[in-house]
Every structure is written in structure tokens, then in C-alpha cells.
Design an enzyme around this catalytic site. Structure first.
Site, PDB file in Angstrom:
ATOM      1  CG  ASP A 250      -1.831   1.241   1.121  1.00 25.30           C
ATOM      2  OD1 ASP A 250      -2.724   0.966   0.398  1.00 25.30           O
ATOM      3  OD2 ASP A 250      -1.530   1.930   2.138  1.00 25.30           O
TER       4      ASP A 250
ATOM      5  CD  GLU B  46      -2.051   2.508  -3.421  1.00 24.52           C
ATOM      6  OE1 GLU B  46      -3.099   3.237  -4.032  1.00 24.52           O
ATOM      7  OE2 GLU B  46      -1.510   2.479  -2.370  1.00 24.52           O
TER       8      GLU B  46
HETATM    9  C1  GLC Z   1      -4.159   3.298  -0.660  1.00 23.80           C
HETATM   10  C2  GLC Z   1      -5.433   2.425  -0.468  1.00 23.80           C
HETATM   11  C3  GLC Z   1      -6.545   3.348   0.126  1.00 23.80           C
HETATM   12  C4  GLC Z   1      -5.967   4.107   1.263  1.00 23.80           C
HETATM   13  C5  GLC Z   1      -4.763   4.702   1.203  1.00 23.80           C
HETATM   14  C6  GLC Z   1      -4.229   4.913   2.637  1.00 23.80           C
HETATM   15  O1  GLC Z   1      -4.357   4.324  -1.427  1.00 23.80           O
HETATM   16  O2  GLC Z   1      -5.481   1.599  -1.643  1.00 23.80           O
HETATM   17  O3  GLC Z   1      -7.713   2.635  -0.013  1.00 23.80           O
HETATM   18  O4  GLC Z   1      -7.175   4.939   1.767  1.00 23.80           O
HETATM   19  O5  GLC Z   1      -3.821   4.000   0.526  1.00 23.80           O
HETATM   20  O6  GLC Z   1      -3.675   3.537   3.111  1.00 23.80           O
END
Ligand code: GLC
Length: 538
Positions: free
Chosen positions: A216, A266
């Protein structure tokens, strides 16, 4: 620690992830096994046949750990357990094993940038007070101004559209940094204990048989130790895409390699070259392709996004990923049914006019497009049912993104509505005895999986057929074929072709080719109409 013994019973195929179809499960909204209004692991276990029938290779579970749910589970209080609302760790282990028996691998979601404010480390840091070693695991600072009443710097919130501050002041005078909500304090990745802890967490889940980890907010962990103001700072960004991250991920890779585990990061970065640095040998295996996800429904723009993606991945030898939606963005059939078909957090608004029939036609074509491209493909739960984005009544919205934008942003709940499974049952068969945690809009049952199962023209039938037929494309490279304006046509090494018509005029299919699958009917002359895709065998 002894020799790891992975619990998986797959034939060893070290390259499965290079071309996998991976299905994202947002547990809270997938299926409710105990009837309490919230999806859970029992619900997922009961629905494994649906996922096996869809033919996916792996499941990525959004965080299932104990969490106060201030950000839908991305506020983790304990990385080695399962939230009581979802089940138990033993049940997660069973789920991993049962999925594995069906040939489906499991990917867990690790949130390294921040923890929940209920995590023992943060509670200890609060209790220990200013200047304590416990606070060094986070970013605590005195404020500015004569009485420390001003935040330590000017960093903006990472929830797009949010003007809410990223610093919160405690009664003892210290401020702490949280790029997201105040309940998600950022960890200090310059501290060795933080690195050690996360490597242990990775081992913990790999030991339980998971095949991969989604990381994440992967480009945000490292911070400039001086926490300088953004406005006046020159040089590398103080908290996005810092070079220190690569060292962190090289250590993670060494941990994963001991288990044949894989990573998907991500990584939202506009710069293709900087993005690809995360995918160099010895770093992450893959990262989400947000350029493709954000791309409008336009042949030229899609072709450019595909070309850029392939060109940026080639030098580092990493496979591309293809993503149309996830738990953070507008659902595909809705996005493609709007005037602006791109995805951008900044332009999301309540009440945007949407033509769902048009959006669905395009989403069907986009499904065939993405499943024909070289690399791995991510599907988000409900995408296979063609679910639209729901408009959640304002008083029922739970997503912090909505509140942190002072109500301007509708938030992300519209793509997180509990799934419809059985048309004739209460709450469309989601499994709840009482109203689920988010309301399902009127007509939700018409998307139910059981109905689509029986309908050969349904979105579910299309996804099942496409995932099953996808191997015809083999693993060869993509070659663009000559095509009229507004038409995308390519072949892959094994001779299979994909043609997508985004232009108003129908196009002839290439001569001497046999249509394998189309996203919609051909016209009376056997031509491919607008917003339709075909897979062909030469
Ligand atoms: C990422 C997740 C999202 C979350 C953010 C903070 O972007 O996909 O859902 O709110 O991280 O953890």
C-alpha cells in the site's frame, strides 16, 4: 528461523505472476457469512466456487487485519491477526489452503506507510511523551510559532481534494504526521525497528502460504529527515518517491525470494522512468498500472498508454499490469458512460450524468482489451458483474475521503457496495440478516451473480469466457496491426488477434480469421460495431 516450508501445493511455476489474472477481494463487501451486515472470510470461503468458475489465478485481499476501520481497514492495529468482524487467523489459513486446492493463490495487502492510532506502537508513543524513544518510530515534532501552535510544515493531505491538515497536535504539545487521516500516523522508515518489524510481518504471511504481497502507498514511506516545507524546498520531493525506498524494497525482495513470494506495489507516479525504477531486478516484481486505469476511452490515448507501459517495463524485464478499477476509483461501467471517461480523483462529483448502457458496452470491450495484453490483469470484485458506481446517500457515507474534502468529494464508498449474489434473496443474497454496512441501491439484484450465471450475454459470461480463452494469446509480445482511425488492432506471437473499435463506423474483421469471442454482437454484415472488441484466431 528454519527452512521455510510454504503451505502451497501448486506445481512450481515461478513465473505464474507474469501473466496472472488476479481478483481483488474487498472482504467487507464481498459476502456476509454470519449475517451481521459485514462481509467476512466465511463469506469468501463459501463463494470460492464463483472465483474458481471465473478462472482467476490469485486473490488479492484488501487488509483483513484488526482495524478500527477509519479508512476501511487501511488503518491496521495488528498486522499478524484478522479482524474479528472478518473471522480469525485460523480461518484465514483455511481460506488460503482451500483457495490453493482450487489452484488459486493468495496475495495479502501490507500497509507500511502508517499504522492505526490503535496500534500498540502508537499507543506506547502517546503514553511515553515528548522526546521518548517510542516517539522515534513515528514523526513527532514540536510546532512552529511562538507557542508551537502552527504545524511543523506545509505538506498536503494525500487524500486528493482534501484540504485537511496532515499534522495533529497532542495535549502535550507535540504534533505527529499523518499523510492520510489523523487515525493513520506515519511510521518513521529511517528507524531500524520499523524495517525489522515489516520484514518479520512479510515472513509471517509467507509462512502462512501466501504467494504475494500488495504494498500500500508504496512510494510514500521514506521522508526527508528534515521534513522541509514543500513550497520553498528544492531537490528531491520530501515524501514521494525518495531514493531511500529502493534500499527498503531490495531487503523486502530478499525476504520474498526465500518463499518464491511476489510483490505488487501501489506506485502512483506520473514519471514512467521513475516508476520503472521500482521494478528493477532485485526490487518489486510488479506495480499497478495507474496510467492505464486513468486513461480515457479514446483509441489514441489507449494506444499511447499501452505503448508507454510496454516501453517502460521492457528495460527492467518486468511484466506490465493492466487495471481498470479498484476499491479507490469510480467503477468502470460508470466512468465509461460519462462525458469525461478518464479517471481523476480531482474531478469526481456527485450527480455526474451517466449513460450506463454506453458505459457497459465500453467496459465489455475494455475487458477484452485488457485481457489480451501481455502481462497480468487485475479484476476488482463486482467488475465481473458489471456493477456501476453507486451514489451513496450522504448520511450513509463512511469514507474519510469524503469528510476530509469537507463533503465536496463523494468518496470511494460507491465502488464498495456489498455484492449482489442471488436476485431473489434479501439484500440480493449478500448474506446479511440486517441492512449491510453500506446500502445497496435500488435495482442491485438485477446484477446478481445467479442471474448472470444463466445468461450467456451477461458480463459474468463474458469474463468467464475471456479468462478461459486468454491463453490463446500466449506469452509473446504485442504487434500493432494496420487499422483505421479509432480502431486498435494487435496480434500476439501465437497469432491470436484483438481488435477494438472505438470509432463510429463499423469495421470489417481481418480476412481469414475466426472470431473466438466478441464483447457484443457483430452487425448484419459481420462487421465490428463501435465500442466493441473481438478476439480472433488467424
Ligand atoms: C491506498 C489504499 C487506499 C487507502 C490509502 C491509505 O491508496 O488503496 O484505500 O485509503 O492507501 O492507506
Amino acid at each position: 528461523m528454519g527452512q521455510p516450508t510454504p503451505a502451497r501445493n501448486f506445481p512450481t511455476d515461478g513465473n505464474w505472476w507474469r501473466s496472472a489474472v488476479i481478483y481483488q477481494v474487498y472482504v467487507r463487501s464481498f459476502a456476509d457469512g454470519d449475517g451481521d451486515g459485514t462481509g467476512d472470510l466465511a463469506g469468501v470461503r463459501a463463494r470460492l466456487p464463483h472465483l474458481a468458475g471465473l478462472g482467476v489465478d490469485a486473490l488479492w485481499f484488501s487488509p483483513w487485519y484488526p482495524s478500527p476501520m477509519k479508512d476501511g481497514g487501511y488503518d491496521v492495529a495488528d498486522y499478524r491477526a484478522v479482524d474479528r468482524a472478518f473471522g480469525t487467523l485460523a480461518e484465514a489459513e483455511k481460506l488460503i489452503a482451500e483457495a490453493s486446492e482450487l489452484g488459486i493463490r493468495t496475495i495479502v495487502d501490507i500497509v507500511p506507510n502508517h499504522v492505526s492510532d490503535q496500534h500498540p506502537w502508537f499507543r506506547a508513543a502517546l503514553a511515553a511523551g515528548p522526546g521518548s524513544p517510542e516517539r522515534e518510530l513515528f514523526h513527532f515534532r514540536p510546532g512552529r510559532g511562538a507557542r508551537g501552535e502552527l504545524p511543523p510544515n506545509d505538506w498536503p493531505s494525500q487524500f486528493a481534494g482534501s484540504t485537511a491538515p496532515v499534522w495533529t497536535r497532542l495535549p502535550d504539545g507535540d504534533w505527529y504526521l499523518h499523510l492520510f487521516t489523523p487515525e493513520q500516523p506515519d511510521l518513521n522508515w529511517a528507524h531500524p525497528a520499523v524495517r525489522q518489524e515489516h520484514e518479520d510481518i512479510l515472513r509471517f504471511w509467507f509462512e502462512r502460504g501466501v504467494a504475494g504481497v500488495r504494498i500500500d502507498s508504496a512510494a510514500l514511506l521514506a521522508k526527508d529527515p528534515d521534513l522541509p516545507d514543500l513550497a520553498t524546498h528544492s531537490g528531491p520531493h520530501p515524501f514521494v518517491d525518495r531514493d531511500e525506498l529502493h534500499d527498503i524494497y531490495r531487503s523486502w525482495r530478499a525476504v520474498a525470494d526465500a518463499y518464491d513470494g511476489v510483490f505488487v506495489g501501489e506506485v502512483w507516479l506520473p514519471d514512467a522512468e521513475r516508476f520503472a525504477r521500482y521494478l528493477r531486478p532485485g526490487e518489486l516484481h510488479t506495480a499497478f498500472n495507474f496510467a492505464f486505469l486513468s486513461c480515457p476511452w479514446d483509441a489514441g490515448r489507449l494506444r499511447a498508454a499501452i505503448d508507454t507501459t510496454l516501453a517502460e517495463h521492457a528495460p527492467v524485464g518486468a511484466p506490465a499490469t493492466w487495471v481498470l478499477c479498484n476499491h479507490d476509483v469510480t467503477r468502470t461501467v460508470t466512468r465509461y458512460g460519462r462525458e469525461d471517461t478518464a479517471f481523476d480523483f480531482a474531478t469526481k462529483a456527485f450527480g455526474t450524468p451517466t449513460d450506463l448502457e454506453l458505459g457497459t458496452r465500453r467496459a465489455r470491450a475494455a475487458a477484452l482489451l485488457s485481457l489480451a495484453l501481455p502481462g497480468s490483469v487485475y479484476l476488482y470484485q463486482g467488475e465481473e458483474l458489471g456493477l456501476p458506481e453507486a451514489e451513496i446517500p450522504v448520511e450513509r457515507i463512511q469514507d474519510p475521503m469524503h469528510f476530509r474534502s469537507q463533503g465536496a468529494d463523494p468518496g470511494r464508498d460507491g465502488c464498495r457496495v456489498p455484492l449482489p449474489w442471488t436476485a431473489g434473496e434479501p439484500y440480493a443474497g449478500f448474506g446479511s440478516r440486517e441492512e449491510p454496512w453500506l446500502p445497496q441501491p435500488a435495482g442491485w439484484a438485477s446484477y446478481a451473480a445467479d442471474r448472470q450465471q444463466r445468461d450467456p450475454s451477461s458480463m459474468l459470461a463474458l469474463y468467464r469466457a475471456a479468462v478461459a480463452a486468454r491463453p490463446v494469446f500466449g506469452d509473446g509480445p504485442l504487434t500493432w496491426l494496420p487499422a483505421p482511425d479509432g480502431v486498435l488492432a494487435f496480434s500476439r506471437a501465437d497469432g491470436a488477434r484483438c481488435v477494438v473499435n472505438l470509432a463510429p463506423t463499423p469495421v470489417d474483421l481481418p480476412a481469414h480469421s475466426e472470431p473466438l469471442l466478441t464483447s457484443g454482437p457483430l452487425d448484419d454484415a459481420g462487421r465490428l460495431p463501435q465500442d466493441t472488441a473481438a478476439w480472433l484466431r488467424a
